[in-house]
Motif scaffolding. Structure first.
Motif, mmCIF file in Angstrom:
data_model
loop_
_atom_site.group_PDB
_atom_site.id
_atom_site.type_symbol
_atom_site.label_atom_id
_atom_site.label_comp_id
_atom_site.label_asym_id
_atom_site.label_seq_id
_atom_site.Cartn_x
_atom_site.Cartn_y
_atom_site.Cartn_z
ATOM 1 N N CYS A 109 0.831 -1.208 0.000
ATOM 2 C CA CYS A 109 0.000 0.000 0.000
ATOM 3 C C CYS A 109 0.864 1.256 0.000
ATOM 4 C CB CYS A 109 -0.931 0.015 1.211
ATOM 5 S SG CYS A 109 -2.316 -1.104 1.034
ATOM 6 N N ARG A 112 2.087 1.781 -3.669
ATOM 7 C CA ARG A 112 1.052 2.312 -4.565
ATOM 8 C C ARG A 112 0.822 3.781 -4.260
ATOM 9 N NH1 ARG A 112 -2.704 -1.905 -2.594
ATOM 10 N NH2 ARG A 112 -1.946 -3.797 -3.570
ATOM 11 N N ALA A 125 -15.847 6.870 -14.362
ATOM 12 C CA ALA A 125 -16.135 5.698 -13.546
ATOM 13 C C ALA A 125 -15.066 5.486 -12.481
ATOM 14 C CB ALA A 125 -16.237 4.464 -14.443
ATOM 15 N N SER A 126 -13.894 6.085 -12.672
ATOM 16 C CA SER A 126 -12.814 5.857 -11.730
ATOM 17 C C SER A 126 -12.808 6.842 -10.574
ATOM 18 C CB SER A 126 -11.472 5.919 -12.442
ATOM 19 O OG SER A 126 -11.416 4.913 -13.424
ATOM 20 N N LEU A 143 -2.599 10.541 3.099
ATOM 21 C CA LEU A 143 -2.228 9.154 3.355
ATOM 22 C C LEU A 143 -0.711 8.965 3.302
ATOM 23 C CD1 LEU A 143 -3.375 6.230 3.639
ATOM 24 C CD2 LEU A 143 -3.122 6.051 1.172
ATOM 25 N N HIS A 144 -0.079 9.499 2.261
ATOM 26 C CA HIS A 144 1.330 9.171 2.048
ATOM 27 C C HIS A 144 2.288 10.210 2.606
ATOM 28 C CE1 HIS A 144 0.367 5.692 -0.310
ATOM 29 N NE2 HIS A 144 -0.334 6.397 -1.179
ATOM 30 N N TYR B 226 -13.853 2.927 -9.672
ATOM 31 C CA TYR B 226 -13.459 3.875 -8.633
ATOM 32 C C TYR B 226 -12.893 3.167 -7.408
ATOM 33 C CZ TYR B 226 -17.874 3.139 -6.054
ATOM 34 O OH TYR B 226 -18.909 2.593 -5.340
ATOM 35 N N GLU B 228 -11.158 0.337 -7.671
ATOM 36 C CA GLU B 228 -9.826 -0.063 -8.106
ATOM 37 C C GLU B 228 -8.852 1.115 -8.007
ATOM 38 O OE1 GLU B 228 -8.916 -1.061 -12.421
ATOM 39 O OE2 GLU B 228 -8.462 -2.907 -11.354
ATOM 40 N N LEU B 229 -9.311 2.291 -8.425
ATOM 41 C CA LEU B 229 -8.405 3.446 -8.362
ATOM 42 C C LEU B 229 -8.070 3.774 -6.908
ATOM 43 C CD1 LEU B 229 -6.783 5.504 -9.930
ATOM 44 C CD2 LEU B 229 -8.697 7.077 -9.753
ATOM 45 N N ARG B 231 -7.798 1.731 -4.575
ATOM 46 C CA ARG B 231 -6.802 0.739 -4.171
ATOM 47 C C ARG B 231 -5.442 1.118 -4.760
ATOM 48 N NH1 ARG B 231 -9.730 -3.928 -5.583
ATOM 49 N NH2 ARG B 231 -10.725 -3.870 -3.548
ATOM 50 N N ALA B 232 -5.448 1.551 -6.024
ATOM 51 C CA ALA B 232 -4.194 1.914 -6.685
ATOM 52 C C ALA B 232 -3.549 3.132 -6.030
ATOM 53 C CB ALA B 232 -4.440 2.180 -8.165
ATOM 54 N N LYS B 233 -4.350 3.919 -5.314
ATOM 55 C CA LYS B 233 -3.793 5.080 -4.632
ATOM 56 C C LYS B 233 -3.048 4.694 -3.363
ATOM 57 C CE LYS B 233 -7.701 7.624 -4.358
ATOM 58 N NZ LYS B 233 -8.592 8.791 -4.269
ATOM 59 N N GLY B 234 -3.254 3.465 -2.917
ATOM 60 C CA GLY B 234 -2.537 3.009 -1.730
ATOM 61 C C GLY B 234 -3.384 2.969 -0.470
ATOM 62 N N LEU B 235 -4.673 3.182 -0.602
ATOM 63 C CA LEU B 235 -5.545 3.080 0.571
ATOM 64 C C LEU B 235 -5.600 1.633 1.047
ATOM 65 C CD1 LEU B 235 -6.538 5.928 -0.101
ATOM 66 C CD2 LEU B 235 -8.830 5.152 0.367
ATOM 67 N N SER B 236 -5.706 1.450 2.347
ATOM 68 C CA SER B 236 -5.828 0.089 2.848
ATOM 69 C C SER B 236 -7.234 -0.407 2.538
ATOM 70 C CB SER B 236 -5.572 0.050 4.352
ATOM 71 O OG SER B 236 -6.644 0.673 5.019
ATOM 72 N N GLU B 237 -7.354 -1.735 2.453
ATOM 73 C CA GLU B 237 -8.623 -2.337 2.062
ATOM 74 C C GLU B 237 -9.770 -1.849 2.932
ATOM 75 O OE1 GLU B 237 -9.644 -4.532 -0.490
ATOM 76 O OE2 GLU B 237 -7.745 -3.759 -1.226
ATOM 77 N N LYS B 243 -15.084 3.844 2.950
ATOM 78 C CA LYS B 243 -15.253 5.192 2.398
ATOM 79 C C LYS B 243 -15.995 5.167 1.072
ATOM 80 C CE LYS B 243 -13.082 9.450 0.976
ATOM 81 N NZ LYS B 243 -11.904 10.287 0.905
ATOM 82 N N TYR B 244 -15.676 4.228 0.201
ATOM 83 C CA TYR B 244 -16.262 4.270 -1.130
ATOM 84 C C TYR B 244 -17.422 3.311 -1.378
ATOM 85 C CZ TYR B 244 -12.534 7.542 -2.143
ATOM 86 O OH TYR B 244 -11.708 8.623 -2.122
#
Ligand SMILES: Nc1ncnc2c1ncn2[C@@H]1O[C@H](COP(=O)(O)OP(=O)(O)O)[C@@H](O)[C@H]1O
Ligand SMILES: [Mg+2]
Lengths: 349, 329
Positions: A109, A112, A125-126, A143-144, B226, B228-229, B231-237, B243-244
């Motif tokens: 994490c 990423r 959609a993202s 977060l980072h 959204y 997936e993104l 997750r790709a940002k580094g948020l924990s599961e 949140k989403y």
């Protein structure tokens, strides 16, 4: 731009989807490297495994997909604080095997978003429909970078300004549906860049946009790259975009890399019959319609992903296939010239 | 947001007028009225019927007048004096009878709503994020049981267990000594002790459906780009989940709050008869049977009004969680 430091190396990556109907070998033995500062294009028809490769690097392959074998290594520069960047030539390089990490674990994490960031295909959609873009960008910063809300918001506005977002102060609290496609994509790019990643994976970032907006976004990405110096893995099915954006390119077909070369060589001396067919399928100005239609598409269609053909997976569609060879033997991956590799039996030494 | 709420409130007014007309008219439809049946009852018991008194009562309740006159008297009494009319059977003003029971009904409905959300949402989220795991199958089985077994049966089963195994008296909402006592802190605590069992029973039948809804909605959301993104940002599961997608999957709950409260009120009616709880249900049923029209009418009107208010709450909640609605309104 290309430096001599390796950033990502992908070795014999295999990512399969285990469905009730059978196993989809979405990525089936992929090898390539990405260097610091490089722009690597990834091209291929839709369904050839480009997105799955990107998701494998980020370790976000959705179920029922799984990386079944192979190695992805990240070479992380340890001291990445911006003020010291470049002043210290003997940076420590840390080698991290991404394939060994727990995909939901803390270390992955923390990679990423900071080392590897994603610009997805569909900006609408993202983005979460019920959170403002400011919220969604500031979240990554908080977060980072462990800063408070206030700082994160200020940085969000700076980032939006950087990606050419008009009136960022007033529009930071907009919801995605209040923005045009181009602005949404700019917001997503700001989100990807806000922690200065070493690698930006852009997965067909302009397919959902019209041609004018596409040109703007491409120009933006090029400018940002020369400003920030990150590497870009640019996924597209559009060879024209590759010519504009990239230095090097890999061509994928049915879950494999069939050719790897510089963009110049790709257009002037393509080796693989599939690459040649792809290049012929680009319509050119001044071409007669009849001629164009004949050249437009590659013979046949991509085979059923459950039943990959024996031998070279491209042989059923290949004009230059050799009977008894191409439908029997696995083609080796050979380096024909320095930096120009191809997976085809025609070039077997 | 404020303009939005004001507009919603204004829309409520014609709805409430319509409801009051319909409920009042419906009560007049059966032949006869309370006084004629009361007089007939007295006569069969061989008692003297004081015609004089009956007539003055008729006058007082406005019977025999055209229905719109009666309606107007009733409604204007409510609006100007807060006078909901007189209960003929109880010989008391309606307002003295209904508020406490209405309060208990609403408390029970809200309480059971909180219980079932408290169970259904975490379980549904777990089920969706652990699809096809053993707990997921168990929860599916549970939810089919919950949907399939009627609530009154649950009431009887739980009542039996509570009474015999746990030694809890589940009939009623209060201990003996508090039933007619004025409201005190002790009475309130006593009520909470009694409330959880009926709350749980009413919750059960709704929890099951809500669990299925949460699971299905969340499964739809989990694979959206959204997520997936995020997750790709580094948020924990865990962080990104709540949140989403959970937030989006919850929207139908907020938008149906009013409706599910109304739904619960009708479950509570049944439950209260089985468990003899002092809610609106049993009293309303009796009032309807004896044609005690002001009492029955007031109940009908208030319970319908609650539904309308519930819808308003739904809309406000939905606008609060989904800014798209807030901004468009
Ligand atoms: N979530 C999924 N479930 C099942 N199969 C998938 C999934 N994602 C991708 N695939 C399969 O993997 C293959 C490669 O997909 P993808 O990488 O998305 O192609 P593209 O090159 O167009 O990005 C396709 O055959 C697709 O059917
Ligand atoms: Mg794709």
């Amino acid at each position: 731009m290309k430096q001599d430091q390796l950033l990502i190396s992908v070795k014999d990556l295999r990512t399969y989807f285990f469905l009730d109907e059978g196993t989809v070998r979405a990525v089936d033995g992929v090898d390539f490297n990405i260097w610091y500062g490089q722009t690597l294009g990834v091209v291929g028809e839709s369904g050839c495994g480009k997105s799955v490769t990107a998701r494998s690097i980020l370790r976000i392959v959705p179920r029922p997909g799984r990386i079944v074998s192979g190695e992805i290594t990240l070479y992380r520069k340890c001291d990445r604080s911006p003020s010291l960047r470049g002043e210290n030539p003997s940076q420590q390089i840390e080698e991290i095997k991404l394939t060994d990490l727990d995909p939901t674990g803390r270390e992955m994490c923390s990679i990423r978003g900071t080392e590897i960031a994603l610009v997805p295909q569909e900006p609408m959609a993202s983005l979460s429909p019920v959170h403002s873009i400011g919220n969604q960008i500031a979240e990554v910063i908080m977060l980072h970078q462990r800063v408070d809300k206030h700082t994160a918001r200020a940085r969000t506005i700076e980032m939006l300004e950087l990606v050419g977002f008009p009136k960022p102060k007033e529009r930071v609290d907009s919801l995605p549906h209040q923005l045009s496609g181009g602005l949404r994509q700019r917001a997503v790019i700001a989100m990807a860049l806000c922690c200065h990643p070493s690698l930006l994976i852009a997965d067909e970032p302009t397919t959902a946009l019209d041609v004018t907006t596409e040109a703007q976004i491409l120009r933006l990405l090029r400018n940002l790259q020369s400003e920030l110096g990150m590497a870009i893995m640019y996924i597209t099915h559009n060879l024209g975009v590759v010519a504009q954006m990239c230095e090097d390119v890999i061509v994928m077909y049915m879950g494999r890399v069939v050719e790897e070369t510089s963009v110049d060589a790709l257009f002037h001396s393509p080796l693989h019959p599939y690459t040649q067919a792809l290049l012929r399928s680009i319509p050119r100005l001044g071409q007669k319609t009849r001629e164009r239609r004949r050249l437009e598409s590659i013979r046949g269609t991509v085979p059923d992903p459950y039943a990959i053909p024996k031998g070279c997976s491209f042989h059923p569609r290949c004009h230059q296939r050799i009977r008894g060879v191409c439908d029997q033997q696995e083609p080796p991956y050979v380096e024909v010239e320095p930096g120009h590799k191809v997976r085809c039996l025609l070039y077997q030494p | 947001m404020f303009a939005y709420i004001v507009r919603r409130v204004l829309i409520m007014i014609p709805t409430l007028i319509l409801i009051s007309i319909v409920s009042f008219t419906a009560l007049q439809l059966p032949p006869g009225d309370y006084l004629t049946s009361y007089a007939a009852q007295l006569r069969t018991m061989g008692e003297q019927v004081d015609e004089e008194a009956l007539n003055s009562l008729r006058e007082r309740y406005g019977m025999g007048q055209p229905i719109y006159v009666q309606y107007w008297k009733w409604v204007s009494g409510i609006i100007t004096r807060g006078d909901w009319g007189q209960s003929m059977e109880w010989q008391k003003p309606v307002k003295e009878l209904i508020w406490e029971r209405l309060g208990l009904t609403v408390a029970l409905a809200v309480f059971s709503l909180l219980i079932s959300w408290g169970i259904a949402i975490p379980m549904g989220v777990y089920s969706a994020t652990h699809q096809y795991s053993i707990p997921d199958y168990l929860m599916s089985a549970f939810s089919f049981l919950g949907v399939g077994v009627p609530a009154f049966l649950w009431a009887l089963i739980i009542m039996y267990f509570a009474q015999t195994k746990l030694g809890i008296n589940v009939g009623g909402l209060f201990s003996e000594k508090y039933i007619n006592a004025p409201w005190t802190w002790d009475k309130f605590v006593d009520m909470l002790k009694h409330l959880w069992i009926p709350g749980l029973i009413v919750a059960i039948e709704n929890t099951a459906g809500e669990l299925r809804t949460t699971r299905a909605n969340l499964l739809d959301e989990l694979n959206k780009p959204y997520v997936e993104l995020a997750r790709a940002k580094g948020l924990s599961e865990r962080k990104l989940l709540w949140k989403y997608p959970v937030r989006v999957a919850m929207n139908p709950f907020f938008s149906t709050v009013g409706w599910s409260l109304a739904n619960r009120i009708s479950s509570i009616t049944l439950m209260s008869i089985v468990l003899s709880l002092q809610t609106t249900g049993p009293m309303q049923l009796r009032a309807l049977m004896s044609q005690d029209m002001y009492l029955a009418g007031s109940f009908l009107l208030l319970l319908s009004a609650l539904t309308v208010v519930g819808t308003l709450i739904s809309d406000i909640l939905l606008a609060w969680v989904d800014p798209r609605i807030r901004l468009e309104a």
